[in-house]
Write a protein that holds these residues in place. Structure first.
Motif, mmCIF file in Angstrom:
data_model
loop_
_atom_site.group_PDB
_atom_site.id
_atom_site.type_symbol
_atom_site.label_atom_id
_atom_site.label_comp_id
_atom_site.label_asym_id
_atom_site.label_seq_id
_atom_site.Cartn_x
_atom_site.Cartn_y
_atom_site.Cartn_z
ATOM 1 N N LEU A 1 77.512 22.315 57.403
ATOM 2 C CA LEU A 1 76.324 22.535 56.584
ATOM 3 C C LEU A 1 76.553 23.705 55.631
ATOM 4 O O LEU A 1 77.142 24.724 56.013
ATOM 5 C CB LEU A 1 75.111 22.840 57.471
ATOM 6 N N PRO A 2 76.077 23.594 54.383
ATOM 7 C CA PRO A 2 76.240 24.705 53.439
ATOM 8 C C PRO A 2 75.436 25.922 53.870
ATOM 9 O O PRO A 2 74.476 25.823 54.646
ATOM 10 C CB PRO A 2 75.712 24.122 52.119
ATOM 11 N N LYS A 3 75.813 27.080 53.354
ATOM 12 C CA LYS A 3 75.187 28.345 53.733
ATOM 13 C C LYS A 3 73.680 28.316 53.523
ATOM 14 O O LYS A 3 72.913 28.828 54.346
ATOM 15 C CB LYS A 3 75.810 29.485 52.933
ATOM 16 N N PHE B 1 62.857 12.381 63.039
ATOM 17 C CA PHE B 1 63.711 12.812 61.934
ATOM 18 C C PHE B 1 63.032 13.931 61.154
ATOM 19 O O PHE B 1 61.807 13.959 61.020
ATOM 20 C CB PHE B 1 63.967 11.653 60.964
ATOM 21 N N PHE B 2 63.848 14.851 60.610
ATOM 22 C CA PHE B 2 63.382 15.859 59.665
ATOM 23 C C PHE B 2 64.422 15.950 58.552
ATOM 24 O O PHE B 2 65.602 15.662 58.777
ATOM 25 C CB PHE B 2 63.220 17.228 60.337
ATOM 26 N N THR B 3 63.981 16.351 57.376
ATOM 27 C CA THR B 3 64.863 16.378 56.212
ATOM 28 C C THR B 3 64.911 17.755 55.582
ATOM 29 O O THR B 3 63.882 18.436 55.481
ATOM 30 C CB THR B 3 64.384 15.365 55.147
ATOM 31 N N GLU B 4 66.101 18.174 55.162
ATOM 32 C CA GLU B 4 66.282 19.399 54.387
ATOM 33 C C GLU B 4 66.998 19.033 53.093
ATOM 34 O O GLU B 4 68.151 18.616 53.118
ATOM 35 C CB GLU B 4 67.108 20.434 55.165
ATOM 36 N N LEU B 5 66.310 19.161 51.962
ATOM 37 C CA LEU B 5 66.921 18.910 50.665
ATOM 38 C C LEU B 5 67.486 20.213 50.106
ATOM 39 O O LEU B 5 66.938 21.291 50.357
ATOM 40 C CB LEU B 5 65.893 18.335 49.693
ATOM 41 N N MET C 1 71.354 16.459 68.662
ATOM 42 C CA MET C 1 70.997 16.382 67.260
ATOM 43 C C MET C 1 72.114 15.705 66.474
ATOM 44 O O MET C 1 73.291 16.020 66.659
ATOM 45 C CB MET C 1 70.750 17.790 66.701
ATOM 46 N N VAL C 2 71.731 14.789 65.608
ATOM 47 C CA VAL C 2 72.680 14.108 64.728
ATOM 48 C C VAL C 2 72.301 14.444 63.290
ATOM 49 O O VAL C 2 71.118 14.444 62.941
ATOM 50 C CB VAL C 2 72.647 12.582 64.928
ATOM 51 N N ILE C 3 73.301 14.758 62.473
ATOM 52 C CA ILE C 3 73.051 15.157 61.086
ATOM 53 C C ILE C 3 73.719 14.173 60.136
ATOM 54 O O ILE C 3 74.878 13.799 60.319
ATOM 55 C CB ILE C 3 73.579 16.572 60.810
ATOM 56 N N PHE C 4 72.964 13.771 59.123
ATOM 57 C CA PHE C 4 73.490 12.910 58.073
ATOM 58 C C PHE C 4 73.405 13.623 56.725
ATOM 59 O O PHE C 4 72.398 14.266 56.412
ATOM 60 C CB PHE C 4 72.680 11.618 57.949
ATOM 61 N N GLU C 5 74.444 13.510 55.928
ATOM 62 C CA GLU C 5 74.346 13.892 54.522
ATOM 63 C C GLU C 5 73.580 12.806 53.782
ATOM 64 O O GLU C 5 73.774 11.612 54.049
ATOM 65 C CB GLU C 5 75.732 14.023 53.895
ATOM 66 N N ASN D 1 77.343 11.614 39.892
ATOM 67 C CA ASN D 1 78.566 12.380 40.163
ATOM 68 C C ASN D 1 79.324 11.894 41.394
ATOM 69 O O ASN D 1 79.690 12.684 42.265
ATOM 70 C CB ASN D 1 78.237 13.870 40.327
ATOM 71 N N SER D 2 79.540 10.613 41.469
ATOM 72 C CA SER D 2 80.333 10.023 42.558
ATOM 73 C C SER D 2 79.843 10.413 43.951
ATOM 74 O O SER D 2 80.624 10.801 44.824
ATOM 75 C CB SER D 2 81.812 10.413 42.395
ATOM 76 N N GLY D 3 78.564 10.317 44.137
ATOM 77 C CA GLY D 3 78.009 10.584 45.465
ATOM 78 C C GLY D 3 77.510 11.995 45.624
ATOM 79 O O GLY D 3 77.895 12.703 46.559
ATOM 80 N N LYS D 4 76.651 12.439 44.725
ATOM 81 C CA LYS D 4 76.123 13.799 44.774
ATOM 82 C C LYS D 4 75.362 14.051 46.081
ATOM 83 O O LYS D 4 74.576 13.235 46.519
ATOM 84 C CB LYS D 4 75.182 14.037 43.590
ATOM 85 N N LEU D 5 75.595 15.214 46.683
ATOM 86 C CA LEU D 5 74.906 15.599 47.906
ATOM 87 C C LEU D 5 73.507 16.095 47.554
ATOM 88 O O LEU D 5 73.344 17.028 46.766
ATOM 89 C CB LEU D 5 75.683 16.711 48.629
#
Length: 268
Positions: A118-120, A29-33, A1-5, A12-16
């Motif tokens: 990854l954030p909580k 691919f799958f996405t989590e916003l 598995m490869v993860i991209f931000e 805001n200078s590259g908001k996640l």
């Protein structure tokens, strides 16, 4: 598995905004916003999902997002471009790496990251992904999740009148062919007939049988032909004879082996 931000340099200078997950074996691919992302900040292709409070995006729409950000398959000089970039075939993942997910339509870009970064919120969401599924009778399924919980779900009720799934409910062989999607993002009968993990988790009736319970049962209570013959003190041929006489009832039969419930063998 490869993860991209997924980041937006115009905010805001590259908001996640979220994360794009790539599963190498399936090429999907799958996405989590992030749940804090609103319909205006979200990638435009996902704004409709976010408006409906859906932040987990399926494989089909995640692939559409990716294809917006790479060289189109229909490009006239595609062969030359692939050759220049030392690619033997059209590969969405490799092309995405080359472009860093940038396109002329917006200010989004992608940055590789690691699972422990990854954030909580996302880690908790991933814990509610599917780890296994057992098809049951009457269009029900027992779904096991990565947080070790299980839910019995009425698939027929969840599908409703969606014609795409019509033959899934009509044909038991098709229904029983259900598989877990890459990364446990849901269950599917082919990639085009997909039910998301979040819907399965929220709609199912909680079961007291955990995934660990199920694994323990399989390991301790299901045996093969050789073990059955050892317990009964007979040959494999005699086991086959008992099956033909309907005195034993295998739960699974293969060309050269069968699986039995230990309880039936012990009471034979």
């Amino acid at each position: 598995m490869v993860i991209f931000e997924i980041r937006d340099s115009s905010i805001n200078s590259g908001k996640l905004l979220g994360f794009l997950f790539y599963y190498e074996k399936s090429g999907r691919f799958f996405t989590e916003l992030l749940s804090s992302v609103n319909e205006w900040d979200a990638p435009f292709i996902f704004s409709g999902f976010v408006k409906k409070k859906q932040h987990s995006i399926d494989s089909e729409w995640s692939m559409r997002f990716v294809r917006q950000r790479i060289i189109p398959y229909e490009r006239q000089n595609l062969g030359e471009i692939l050759k220049e970039n030392k690619l033997k075939a059209y590969d969405e993942y490799r092309l995405l790496l080359l472009s860093e997910g940038r396109c002329a339509q917006d200010e989004l870009y992608l940055v590789k990251t690691e699972p422990d970064e990854l954030p909580k919120e996302i880690q908790e969401r991933l814990a509610k992904k599917v780890c296994d599924v057992i098809p049951l009778s009457d269009s029900n399924a027992l779904i096991f999740f990565k947080d070790n919980s299980a839910r019995k779900t009425d698939i027929g009720k969840l599908i409703g009148d969606n014609r795409l799934f019509a033959n899934v409910l009509k044909d038991n062989d098709i229904f029983n062919s259900v598989k877990v999607s890459p990364g446990g993002n849901g269950i599917e009968w082919g990639s085009d007939r997909f039910l998301a993990a979040e819907h399965l988790y929220s709609s199912g009736m909680k079961s007291h049988i955990s995934y660990d319970d199920m694994i323990s049962f399989v390991r301790s209570r299901i045996i093969d032909t050789s073990e059955a013959a050892r317990i009964l003190g007979c040959s494999r041929q005699y086991i086959n004879q008992l099956v033909k006489q309907s005195k034993l009832h295998p739960i699974l039969s293969e060309s050269n082996n069968r699986l039995f419930l230990l309880s039936e063998i012990e009471t034979e």
